[in-house]
Design an enzyme around this catalytic site. Structure first.
Site, PDB file in Angstrom:
ATOM      1  N   TYR A 294      51.608  79.993 182.182  1.00 12.00           N
ATOM      2  CA  TYR A 294      52.051  80.764 181.013  1.00 12.00           C
ATOM      3  C   TYR A 294      52.489  82.134 181.509  1.00 12.00           C
ATOM      4  O   TYR A 294      51.651  82.950 181.899  1.00 12.00           O
ATOM      5  CB  TYR A 294      50.873  80.870 180.047  1.00 12.00           C
ATOM      6  CG  TYR A 294      51.215  81.251 178.638  1.00 12.00           C
ATOM      7  CD1 TYR A 294      51.258  82.581 178.244  1.00 12.00           C
ATOM      8  CD2 TYR A 294      51.473  80.264 177.688  1.00 12.00           C
ATOM      9  CE1 TYR A 294      51.541  82.923 176.934  1.00 12.00           C
ATOM     10  CE2 TYR A 294      51.750  80.604 176.368  1.00 12.00           C
ATOM     11  CZ  TYR A 294      51.783  81.936 176.001  1.00 12.00           C
ATOM     12  OH  TYR A 294      52.062  82.262 174.699  1.00 12.00           O
ATOM     13  N   TYR A 344      60.927  81.177 175.452  1.00 16.87           N
ATOM     14  CA  TYR A 344      59.544  81.515 175.118  1.00 16.87           C
ATOM     15  C   TYR A 344      59.097  80.634 173.947  1.00 16.87           C
ATOM     16  O   TYR A 344      59.182  81.037 172.787  1.00 16.87           O
ATOM     17  CB  TYR A 344      59.467  82.988 174.754  1.00 16.87           C
ATOM     18  CG  TYR A 344      58.087  83.525 174.416  1.00 16.87           C
ATOM     19  CD1 TYR A 344      57.971  84.607 173.542  1.00 16.87           C
ATOM     20  CD2 TYR A 344      56.927  83.005 174.976  1.00 16.87           C
ATOM     21  CE1 TYR A 344      56.732  85.148 173.235  1.00 16.87           C
ATOM     22  CE2 TYR A 344      55.679  83.539 174.668  1.00 16.87           C
ATOM     23  CZ  TYR A 344      55.592  84.616 173.803  1.00 16.87           C
ATOM     24  OH  TYR A 344      54.362  85.155 173.502  1.00 16.87           O
TER      25      TYR A 344
END
Lengths: 390, 153
Positions: A294, A344
């Site tokens: 992430y 994203y």
């Protein structure tokens, strides 16, 4: 513990929308589109999908609205997790738990948002929020810590103070993922970047520059999680869920309000989580072929590399600067460009890339022989992980 | 000290049942934390229960507000745009000598003069009638180096 879950569910379908900066579609449309694509990819009839899960921060649609639109007439298991990185890939773990226990046969997991054209997590629509600090915000807003980047940068600075990590190490993260994005038609940020380009980019909140912070955009990703014993009869070879989990440093606080932590905040959740994942999956960091970390911020990649055992503590920056996370490096990370360069979608786009890699469908981006993958979700002192394998 | 209009100092905390005594003390120029009646642990942020021993009994205790800079950032891009006149400003995580960490703005120090472990102490910035925010300013001497953290995982 681990026998109840590991290998009893599999990702059998993946779906997504185009990634854009202005989708022109409702979030509901994005969600339904990505879910419909995932179900079609698996070759499953929506009527057979009896579970649906999503996560978000008040910026996505209710999962049963999507279920209704897709004609999921047998809907049972349904969950809407409030959160971002701390729960992102755990949403898939939750779906895996539902099918592993027999509570569901097939569970859709999606993340859908108009993160650029709509509500912006990065805080540029913070005017309203600024005037009053409720709950934990009453201590962070008056301290001038308004956006996630500002708050995360406090922890990243600790990593620099403690270990000597530099902004050039950050640059190496950004440059590597931008290079990976060159081979990804779906990536939004593909303009070539050098270390010098990164160092020259605008300082947002020292130590974070513009190129240290992931983009915001519109789009949706979905996966279908199925019972393992049904997975082999579907369109693709199953990608089995070998482990899932969440973990925190002591007293993690809220997502970013980690001043409650009693630890040195230089080290994130991953060092606590990793042993649990390896035990569940019955493998170790050296067995992982491809990784989706992430990457809300470049610094997050460095601390997670260390916590998961891919680089020694304090040496994550050097590992990246030496080329360790390149597609042809010792531990390929974010082979499609990550959130920094692809899009994203809060970690789920990284899971889609792992599935493509493990299916052997990553084309020019393929890591040869990839058969074990790790995906993570990061919120500094708390986070989650998913181990998948063929 | 008083704040300029439109500044981040205009972020007004919305006290609740747990935090009201903290903010009332700030308005009177005093930093207070809860001292657990069960085990003596000092805690922040305010909470109804002790995280160490689960006692629900406590007393608010005044603090001298001295500590060190544990970490800091320099905000250069204004969020939201309306506070453009405020940047650059320094936000820090201060580790108080009593062991508690708290986030706060740093004042009376240039961004380029910041160092890890810098000794600071609390000041109160009056932003609205009956409201003051804790901020920190340098004490003018460097604190002793912090011991390296232990218990690495």
């Amino acid at each position: 513990m681990s026998d109840e879950f590991s290998g009893r569910s599999a990702i059998t379908g993946i779906g997504q929308t185009e990634y854009t900066r202005d989708s022109g579609k409702s979030v509901a449309h994005l969600a339904a589109e990505s879910c419909a694509n995932a179900v079609a990819d698996a070759g499953v009839d929506p009527v057979e999908v009896d579970g649906i899960v999503t996560f978000g921060v008040n910026d996505t649609v209710f999962p049963r609205a999507v279920a209704t639109q897709l004609g999921m007439t047998e809907l049972g298991f349904q969950q809407y997790i409030h959160g971002g990185g701390e729960s992102s890939v755990m949403s898939i773990g939750l779906a895996g738990m539902a099918v592993a226990t027999g509570m569901a046969r097939h569970v859709l997991v999606f993340r859908a948002l108009n993160g650029r054209s709509g509500h912006r997590l990065g805080g540029s629509d913070a005017e309203q929020a600024l005037s009053e600090g409720h709950d934990d915000e009453q201590f962070t807003l008056p301290a001038g810590l308004i956006s996630p980047a500002q708050r995360m940068a406090l922890a990243a600075k600790r990593h620099m103070i403690r270990y000597g990590t530099t902004t050039r190490d950050y640059a190496a993260v950004a440059v590597t993922f931008r290079e990976h994005a060159q081979l990804n038609d779906r990536a939004l940020m593909r303009k070539p970047m050098t270390i010098e380009d990164h160092q020259a980019s605008r300082m947002i909140v020292d130590p974070f520059r513009l190129f240290d912070i992931c983009q915001e955009n519109d789009g949706a990703c979905a996966v279908l999680v199925s019972r393992a014993d049904e997975a082999s009869s579907l369109r693709h070879a199953p990608v089995f869920v070998l482990a899932a989990g969440q973990a925190s440093r002591p007293r993690p606080g809220y997502a970013w309000e980690f001043y409650t932590s009693e630890d040195d905040i230089a080290d994130d959740y991953s060092g606590v989580l990793a042993p649990q994942l390896w035990k569940q999956a019955r493998l170790g960091p050296d067995d992982v072929d491809v990784v989706s970390l992430y990457d809300c911020f470049t610094a997050a990649v460095i601390s997670q590399l260390e916590g998961f055992g891919f680089a020694p503590r304090g040496e994550g920056g050097a590992f990246v600067s030496d080329g360790g996370i390149r597609r042809d490096g010792a531990k390929p990370v974010n082979t499609q460009g990550g959130m920094l360069s692809e899009a994203y979608i809060h970690g789920i786009n990284g899971v889609l890339e792992l599935v493509r890699q493990l299916r052997g469908d990553a084309g020019e981006r393929q890591v040869p022989g990839a058969s074990v993958g790790l995906a993570s979700g990061f919120a500094n002192t708390t986070g989650c992980g998913l181990v998948v394998g063929r | 000290m008083s704040a300029e209009p439109g500044s981040t100092f205009q972020s007004l905390p919305v006290p609740d049942a747990d935090t009201a005594p903290f903010w009332e003390a700030c308005a009177e120029g005093q930093l207070v934390f809860q001292r657990c009646a069960g085990c003596g642990t000092l805690r922040f942020p305010p909470a109804p229960v002790c995280h160490r021993c689960r006692s629900w009994e406590y007393a608010w205790e005044p603090q001298d507000g001295r500590g060190q800079v544990y970490s800091w950032v320099v905000v250069e891009h204004p969020i939201p745009p309306s506070i453009a006149d405020e940047v650059p400003y320094v936000s820090a995580l201060v580790e108080l000598d009593c062991g508690v960490r708290m986030p706060a703005r740093l004042v009376d120090v240039g961004a380029d003069d910041m160092t890890a472990g810098m000794a600071v102490s609390v000041r109160f910035l009056h932003t609205a009638p009956g409201v003051a925010l804790p901020v920190f300013a340098p004490d003018g001497h460097q604190a002793a180096p912090q011991a390296p953290p232990t218990g690495d995982r």
